[in-house]
Motif scaffolding. Sequence first.
Motif, mmCIF file in Angstrom:
data_model
loop_
_atom_site.group_PDB
_atom_site.id
_atom_site.type_symbol
_atom_site.label_atom_id
_atom_site.label_comp_id
_atom_site.label_asym_id
_atom_site.label_seq_id
_atom_site.Cartn_x
_atom_site.Cartn_y
_atom_site.Cartn_z
ATOM 1 N N VAL A 15 55.170 17.398 14.537
ATOM 2 C CA VAL A 15 55.663 17.290 15.249
ATOM 3 C C VAL A 15 57.010 18.036 14.871
ATOM 4 C CG1 VAL A 15 57.338 15.899 16.775
ATOM 5 C CG2 VAL A 15 55.286 15.191 15.874
ATOM 6 N N SER A 16 58.305 18.892 16.068
ATOM 7 C CA SER A 16 58.768 19.992 15.356
ATOM 8 C C SER A 16 60.014 19.216 16.440
ATOM 9 C CB SER A 16 58.777 21.161 15.699
ATOM 10 O OG SER A 16 58.078 21.118 14.853
ATOM 11 N N ALA A 17 60.967 18.826 15.756
ATOM 12 C CA ALA A 17 62.737 19.108 16.955
ATOM 13 C C ALA A 17 62.831 20.288 16.768
ATOM 14 C CB ALA A 17 63.599 18.417 16.437
ATOM 15 N N ARG A 18 62.207 21.183 17.375
ATOM 16 C CA ARG A 18 63.379 22.710 17.369
ATOM 17 C C ARG A 18 64.548 22.574 17.518
ATOM 18 N NH1 ARG A 18 58.567 24.577 15.476
ATOM 19 N NH2 ARG A 18 56.670 24.585 17.390
ATOM 20 N N SER A 19 65.920 21.948 18.223
ATOM 21 C CA SER A 19 66.883 22.417 18.954
ATOM 22 C C SER A 19 67.175 21.192 17.553
ATOM 23 C CB SER A 19 67.062 20.840 19.561
ATOM 24 O OG SER A 19 66.941 19.539 18.886
ATOM 25 N N LEU A 20 66.903 20.636 16.350
ATOM 26 C CA LEU A 20 67.231 20.266 15.039
ATOM 27 C C LEU A 20 66.835 21.292 14.206
ATOM 28 C CD1 LEU A 20 66.756 16.186 14.887
ATOM 29 C CD2 LEU A 20 68.713 17.823 14.999
ATOM 30 N N GLN A 21 66.246 21.952 14.117
ATOM 31 C CA GLN A 21 65.109 23.068 13.214
ATOM 32 C C GLN A 21 65.928 24.169 12.897
ATOM 33 O OE1 GLN A 21 61.260 23.731 14.540
ATOM 34 N NE2 GLN A 21 60.438 25.350 12.815
ATOM 35 N N PHE A 22 66.593 24.631 13.900
ATOM 36 C CA PHE A 22 66.867 26.120 14.077
ATOM 37 C C PHE A 22 68.406 26.190 13.914
ATOM 38 C CE2 PHE A 22 62.941 27.138 16.603
ATOM 39 C CZ PHE A 22 62.410 28.110 15.646
ATOM 40 N N ARG A 23 69.192 24.857 13.443
ATOM 41 C CA ARG A 23 70.745 24.789 13.239
ATOM 42 C C ARG A 23 71.040 25.290 11.785
ATOM 43 N NH1 ARG A 23 72.582 18.317 14.713
ATOM 44 N NH2 ARG A 23 71.777 19.411 16.970
ATOM 45 N N GLY A 24 70.168 26.143 10.756
ATOM 46 C CA GLY A 24 70.322 26.216 9.580
ATOM 47 C C GLY A 24 69.482 27.062 8.989
ATOM 48 N N SER A 25 68.709 27.184 8.251
ATOM 49 C CA SER A 25 68.113 28.450 7.038
ATOM 50 C C SER A 25 67.132 27.874 7.101
ATOM 51 C CB SER A 25 68.558 29.334 6.430
ATOM 52 O OG SER A 25 68.890 28.717 5.472
ATOM 53 N N GLN A 26 66.604 26.782 6.662
ATOM 54 C CA GLN A 26 65.678 25.583 6.337
ATOM 55 C C GLN A 26 65.299 25.154 7.786
ATOM 56 O OE1 GLN A 26 64.405 25.790 3.412
ATOM 57 N NE2 GLN A 26 65.475 27.555 3.432
ATOM 58 N N TRP A 27 64.262 24.649 7.707
ATOM 59 C CA TRP A 27 63.202 24.024 9.058
ATOM 60 C C TRP A 27 63.520 22.184 8.631
ATOM 61 C CZ3 TRP A 27 58.151 26.950 11.758
ATOM 62 C CH2 TRP A 27 58.911 27.694 12.093
ATOM 63 N N ILE A 28 63.487 21.288 7.223
ATOM 64 C CA ILE A 28 63.176 20.486 6.870
ATOM 65 C C ILE A 28 63.572 19.694 8.277
ATOM 66 C CG2 ILE A 28 65.356 20.160 5.639
ATOM 67 C CD1 ILE A 28 63.025 18.425 4.012
ATOM 68 N N LEU A 29 65.134 19.966 8.558
ATOM 69 C CA LEU A 29 65.641 18.655 9.437
ATOM 70 C C LEU A 29 64.625 18.231 10.595
ATOM 71 C CD1 LEU A 29 67.755 16.828 10.235
ATOM 72 C CD2 LEU A 29 68.574 18.718 11.060
ATOM 73 N N GLY A 30 64.492 19.875 11.148
ATOM 74 C CA GLY A 30 63.305 19.861 12.634
ATOM 75 C C GLY A 30 62.414 19.737 12.358
ATOM 76 N N LYS A 31 61.428 19.016 11.199
ATOM 77 C CA LYS A 31 60.297 18.619 10.532
ATOM 78 C C LYS A 31 60.211 17.450 10.117
ATOM 79 C CE LYS A 31 57.539 22.126 11.754
ATOM 80 N NZ LYS A 31 56.563 21.752 12.543
ATOM 81 N N SER A 32 61.247 16.585 9.884
ATOM 82 C CA SER A 32 61.328 14.909 9.181
ATOM 83 C C SER A 32 61.839 13.969 9.578
ATOM 84 C CB SER A 32 61.724 15.539 7.212
ATOM 85 O OG SER A 32 62.870 16.258 7.330
ATOM 86 N N LEU A 33 61.990 13.781 11.109
ATOM 87 C CA LEU A 33 62.981 12.828 11.446
ATOM 88 C C LEU A 33 62.405 11.589 10.853
ATOM 89 C CD1 LEU A 33 64.840 14.232 14.093
ATOM 90 C CD2 LEU A 33 65.684 13.734 12.130
#
Length: 137
Positions: A15-33
């Motif tokens: 699962v990916s939360a794209r709205s969070l994933q692209f807030r920065g240069s790392q994708w971890i926030l959009g992949k780890s909720l």
Amino acid sequence: QAKEHILGYTIGNDVSARSLQFRGSQWILGKSLDNFAPIGPTIVAPNDFDFESATITTTVNGEIRQQAKLEQMIFKPYDIIAFLSSYMTLQEGDIIFTGTPSGVVLGKNESKYSWLKPGDTVTVSISGIGTLENKFI
């Protein structure tokens, strides 16, 4: 030696939360909720799973979004394990998500394929393993 270290195969919904994933240069926030990366429903031993003939199918509300033969994977599980273990220590119980076939909305015509929304049901099936179903809230 990678083959000797595979307990089995299961299904994972990456699962990916794209709205969070692209807030920065790392994708971890959009992949780890919380509740992301569900797995199951079972683990199938390598000797009981025909990887080369298995098919993965993902549907959203019954509509096929992804479908591919596992033999089409660019990097096979043994190659992935060999690569990862050259950079990190893999422990018993580690789970490795191997990637996803084409069909995710990212990079597609978003007017035709909408992002997941509350109430959507995503099913991921792999022949020889089973089906993982998740309803998004």
